[in-house]
Design an enzyme around this catalytic site. Sequence first.
Site, PDB file in Angstrom:
ATOM      1  N   GLY A   4      -6.096   8.798 -56.017  1.00 56.85           N
ATOM      2  CA  GLY A   4      -4.900   7.960 -56.121  1.00 56.85           C
ATOM      3  C   GLY A   4      -5.182   6.519 -55.721  1.00 56.85           C
ATOM      4  O   GLY A   4      -5.827   6.269 -54.700  1.00 56.85           O
ATOM      5  N   SER A   5      -4.704   5.589 -56.542  1.00 54.26           N
ATOM      6  CA  SER A   5      -4.925   4.165 -56.236  1.00 54.26           C
ATOM      7  C   SER A   5      -3.614   3.484 -55.848  1.00 54.26           C
ATOM      8  O   SER A   5      -3.432   2.293 -56.051  1.00 54.26           O
ATOM      9  CB  SER A   5      -5.555   3.464 -57.439  1.00 54.26           C
ATOM     10  OG  SER A   5      -4.710   3.625 -58.577  1.00 54.26           O
ATOM     11  N   GLY A   8      -1.415   4.671 -50.377  1.00 51.27           N
ATOM     12  CA  GLY A   8      -2.252   5.499 -49.497  1.00 51.27           C
ATOM     13  C   GLY A   8      -3.716   5.419 -49.877  1.00 51.27           C
ATOM     14  O   GLY A   8      -4.591   5.154 -49.042  1.00 51.27           O
ATOM     15  N   GLU A 167      18.950  -2.362 -55.969  1.00 50.25           N
ATOM     16  CA  GLU A 167      18.230  -3.520 -56.499  1.00 50.25           C
ATOM     17  C   GLU A 167      18.396  -3.620 -58.010  1.00 50.25           C
ATOM     18  O   GLU A 167      18.612  -4.695 -58.571  1.00 50.25           O
ATOM     19  CB  GLU A 167      16.737  -3.409 -56.125  1.00 50.25           C
ATOM     20  CG  GLU A 167      16.520  -3.677 -54.649  1.00 50.25           C
ATOM     21  CD  GLU A 167      15.161  -3.235 -54.110  1.00 50.25           C
ATOM     22  OE1 GLU A 167      14.844  -3.610 -52.983  1.00 50.25           O
ATOM     23  OE2 GLU A 167      14.422  -2.513 -54.803  1.00 50.25           O
ATOM     24  N   ASP A 304       3.394   9.936 -49.947  1.00 52.37           N
ATOM     25  CA  ASP A 304       4.570  10.647 -50.450  1.00 52.37           C
ATOM     26  C   ASP A 304       4.371  12.153 -50.596  1.00 52.37           C
ATOM     27  O   ASP A 304       5.354  12.895 -50.669  1.00 52.37           O
ATOM     28  CB  ASP A 304       4.957  10.089 -51.838  1.00 52.37           C
ATOM     29  CG  ASP A 304       5.745   8.796 -51.754  1.00 52.37           C
ATOM     30  OD1 ASP A 304       5.908   8.274 -50.634  1.00 52.37           O
ATOM     31  OD2 ASP A 304       6.197   8.308 -52.809  1.00 52.37           O
ATOM     32  N   GLN A 315       4.936   1.936 -46.159  1.00 54.47           N
ATOM     33  CA  GLN A 315       4.272   1.826 -44.857  1.00 54.47           C
ATOM     34  C   GLN A 315       3.710   3.165 -44.373  1.00 54.47           C
ATOM     35  O   GLN A 315       2.647   3.208 -43.756  1.00 54.47           O
ATOM     36  CB  GLN A 315       5.261   1.275 -43.814  1.00 54.47           C
ATOM     37  CG  GLN A 315       5.241  -0.231 -43.714  1.00 54.47           C
ATOM     38  CD  GLN A 315       3.858  -0.796 -43.379  1.00 54.47           C
ATOM     39  OE1 GLN A 315       3.089  -0.213 -42.613  1.00 54.47           O
ATOM     40  NE2 GLN A 315       3.522  -1.913 -43.974  1.00 54.47           N
TER      41      GLN A 315
HETATM   42  C1  LIG Z   1      10.973   2.030 -57.811  1.00 55.63           C
HETATM   43  C2  LIG Z   1      10.462   2.245 -56.402  1.00 55.63           C
HETATM   44  C3  LIG Z   1      10.809   1.354 -55.411  1.00 55.63           C
HETATM   45  C4  LIG Z   1      10.341   1.522 -54.127  1.00 55.63           C
HETATM   46  N1  LIG Z   1      10.684   0.605 -53.165  1.00 55.63           N
HETATM   47  C5  LIG Z   1      10.156   0.712 -51.927  1.00 55.63           C
HETATM   48  C6  LIG Z   1      10.413  -0.273 -50.952  1.00 55.63           C
HETATM   49  O1  LIG Z   1      11.140  -1.234 -51.200  1.00 55.63           O
HETATM   50  N2  LIG Z   1       9.816  -0.142 -49.739  1.00 55.63           N
HETATM   51  C7  LIG Z   1       8.985   0.897 -49.457  1.00 55.63           C
HETATM   52  O2  LIG Z   1       8.436   0.953 -48.364  1.00 55.63           O
HETATM   53  N3  LIG Z   1       8.750   1.861 -50.342  1.00 55.63           N
HETATM   54  C8  LIG Z   1       9.299   1.801 -51.579  1.00 55.63           C
HETATM   55  N4  LIG Z   1       9.030   2.767 -52.513  1.00 55.63           N
HETATM   56  C9  LIG Z   1       8.230   3.934 -52.116  1.00 55.63           C
HETATM   57  C10 LIG Z   1       6.748   3.626 -52.115  1.00 55.63           C
HETATM   58  O3  LIG Z   1       6.391   2.951 -53.303  1.00 55.63           O
HETATM   59  C11 LIG Z   1       6.005   4.941 -51.997  1.00 55.63           C
HETATM   60  O4  LIG Z   1       6.396   5.565 -50.801  1.00 55.63           O
HETATM   61  C12 LIG Z   1       4.490   4.695 -51.975  1.00 55.63           C
HETATM   62  O5  LIG Z   1       4.065   4.163 -53.215  1.00 55.63           O
HETATM   63  C13 LIG Z   1       3.755   6.011 -51.699  1.00 55.63           C
HETATM   64  O6  LIG Z   1       2.378   5.768 -51.727  1.00 55.63           O
HETATM   65  P1  LIG Z   1       1.387   6.917 -52.171  1.00 55.63           P
HETATM   66  O7  LIG Z   1       0.026   6.373 -51.993  1.00 55.63           O
HETATM   67  O8  LIG Z   1       1.751   8.175 -51.510  1.00 55.63           O
HETATM   68  O9  LIG Z   1       1.701   7.147 -53.716  1.00 55.63           O
HETATM   69  P2  LIG Z   1       1.676   6.135 -54.922  1.00 55.63           P
HETATM   70  O10 LIG Z   1       1.740   4.724 -54.453  1.00 55.63           O
HETATM   71  O11 LIG Z   1       2.711   6.617 -55.852  1.00 55.63           O
HETATM   72  O12 LIG Z   1       0.251   6.357 -55.561  1.00 55.63           O
HETATM   73  C14 LIG Z   1      -0.110   7.553 -56.178  1.00 55.63           C
HETATM   74  C15 LIG Z   1      -1.385   7.331 -56.951  1.00 55.63           C
HETATM   75  O13 LIG Z   1      -1.937   8.567 -57.331  1.00 55.63           O
HETATM   76  C16 LIG Z   1      -2.273   8.538 -58.708  1.00 55.63           C
HETATM   77  N5  LIG Z   1      -2.192   9.914 -59.173  1.00 55.63           N
HETATM   78  C17 LIG Z   1      -1.126  10.727 -59.225  1.00 55.63           C
HETATM   79  N6  LIG Z   1      -1.480  11.953 -59.637  1.00 55.63           N
HETATM   80  C18 LIG Z   1      -2.800  11.910 -59.858  1.00 55.63           C
HETATM   81  C19 LIG Z   1      -3.745  12.864 -60.311  1.00 55.63           C
HETATM   82  N7  LIG Z   1      -3.411  14.127 -60.605  1.00 55.63           N
HETATM   83  N8  LIG Z   1      -5.029  12.462 -60.445  1.00 55.63           N
HETATM   84  C20 LIG Z   1      -5.396  11.198 -60.154  1.00 55.63           C
HETATM   85  N9  LIG Z   1      -4.545  10.270 -59.707  1.00 55.63           N
HETATM   86  C21 LIG Z   1      -3.266  10.622 -59.557  1.00 55.63           C
HETATM   87  C22 LIG Z   1      -1.258   7.590 -59.303  1.00 55.63           C
HETATM   88  O14 LIG Z   1      -1.708   7.108 -60.540  1.00 55.63           O
HETATM   89  C23 LIG Z   1      -1.217   6.531 -58.219  1.00 55.63           C
HETATM   90  O15 LIG Z   1      -2.322   5.662 -58.355  1.00 55.63           O
HETATM   91  C24 LIG Z   1       9.501   2.627 -53.819  1.00 55.63           C
HETATM   92  C25 LIG Z   1       9.167   3.538 -54.811  1.00 55.63           C
HETATM   93  C26 LIG Z   1       9.635   3.337 -56.095  1.00 55.63           C
HETATM   94  C27 LIG Z   1       9.246   4.319 -57.182  1.00 55.63           C
END
Ligand SMILES: Cc1cc2nc3c(=O)[nH]c(=O)nc-3n(C[C@H](O)[C@H](O)[C@H](O)COP(=O)(O)OP(=O)(O)OC[C@H]3O[C@@H](n4cnc5c(N)ncnc54)[C@H](O)[C@@H]3O)c2cc1C
Length: 452
Positions: A4-5, A8, A167, A304, A315
């Site tokens: 995942g990019s 996290g 928003e 997430d 965060q």
């Molecule tokens: C519209 C929107 C608005 C938001 N606004 C806020 C905000 O204002 N403030 C805040 O703090 N948070 C906000 N969030 C929440 C925040 O963006 C997420 O909590 C955060 O992105 C989680 O990070 P993550 O690394 O867990 O997942 P993500 O950032 O979603 O990254 C997941 C990554 O995994 C990759 N991936 C998924 N499945 C696979 C697979 N099978 N194989 C390879 N790669 C894969 C994806 O391509 C992506 O690169 C918002 C979310 C959304 C959708």
Amino acid sequence: VVVGSGFGGLFAVRALRRAPVDVTLLARTTQHLFQPLLYQVATGILSPGEVAPVTREVLQRQHNATVLLGDVVDVDLDRRTVVSQSLAGALVTPYDHLVVAAGSSQSYFGDEEFARLAPGLKSIDDALEVRGRIFGAFELAERVPVGALRDRLMTFVVVGAGPTGVEMAGQIAELAQRALPRQFRRIDTRRSRIVLVDAAHAVLPGMPSRLSGAAERRLRRLGVEVLLGAPVVSMDERSVTVVTGAGSRTIPAATKVWAAGVSASPLAALLADRAGASVDAAGRVAVEPDLSLPGHPEVFVVGDMAATGLPGVAQVAIQGGRYAAEQIDRSVRCLPGRRPFHYRDKGTLATVSRFSAVAWVGRLQVTGFVAWLLWLAVHLFYLIGFKNRVSTLMHWAVTFVGGSRAERAVTSQQVLGRVALQRLEERGLSVDGVENVESVDDPRDGRPAQPA
Ligand SMILES: Cc1cc2nc3c(=O)[nH]c(=O)nc-3n(C[C@H](O)[C@H](O)[C@H](O)COP(=O)(O)OP(=O)(O)OC[C@H]3O[C@@H](n4cnc5c(N)ncnc54)[C@H](O)[C@@H]3O)c2cc1C
């Protein structure tokens, strides 16, 4: 290996830059996506590139990191391998330590048909789709006569009154009130109807009532109809039906945006299955206090998709990614002991419209312009790349001071909202045939306009 990019994954890789390790980042897209600003792509403020820098470029100077495009489809915890798929075929990548940060996707609470009718905001594709539907609806409204079809095209329903929904509704209202009125000749975009609906009884339900009340009042001042305690029960191309205390209510609307609910990446269930761990109602996998998978101290799940009791915000993912990297660094350096993951809450922000936001930082509750400045600074700080920060700042100046929307390009796939608007046109125009047959004279050359 890091999967995942997003927040996290990318922050874990960057935190490993000085560690004596080789890092392979596997992700299904080539970009790091800044999801919190996706709604600005959808409403024509920012370009996709500004919120989604290319991961390979972000990491070009980090020589211990290799970026590979691929969809991770399996993890063998015994052999310590990750299987990813791409058009180039399957790839098996061995690991000593694994960080899985595959995030979450939109949840339609079992009504998958809603996905076609009301796109969410989880990816660049989603944002461009929503952008195409919003601007496409105004374009179609301009060419149909006064009547039910025009009203439907000029009604926008946003489902979900969390930060994204607030928003989104605020920005559509600003589009209709400030950015577009002078550009259309036949419709008055200020008469658009923007409805924000939620099953909950407050907007921004996670926020203190003072802030949530301020956000709701600001939305109402912008002309947004806020419909709370009103779960969506059905939807089609032409309308949304909600249930309220007074019975069910159908809102004719061409454009719907879904900002309610998320469910964890299916990789969470896969890891839970392989490790004998449990998943919660949102599909997140249970982890140990050090974010490792039960029985597998070498596998970390962050962001997430981890059930930590913490909110699904950037965060949590950033700090989780950095924490996992630190534990890996300590482990390869043979440093003993692992302290549990401790999350430092830096506060919550949500913007409603230009110059107006709400901020909750510790005991501090701020509304209005000061909160908006805070929102601006925080988002600029966490955007990746100097170039992106500068161009985002310029776009914000153009939009928030000048009022125009520079990023409105849509492709032919999106211009009519690929599915919903096309079907609305087919069905809507044939059902309400009168609206179409009564063709509008072109005021410039006097010839009747072509039927759609
Ligand atoms: C519209 C929107 C608005 C938001 N606004 C806020 C905000 O204002 N403030 C805040 O703090 N948070 C906000 N969030 C929440 C925040 O963006 C997420 O909590 C955060 O992105 C989680 O990070 P993550 O690394 O867990 O997942 P993500 O950032 O979603 O990254 C997941 C990554 O995994 C990759 N991936 C998924 N499945 C696979 C697979 N099978 N194989 C390879 N790669 C894969 C994806 O391509 C992506 O690169 C918002 C979310 C959304 C959708």
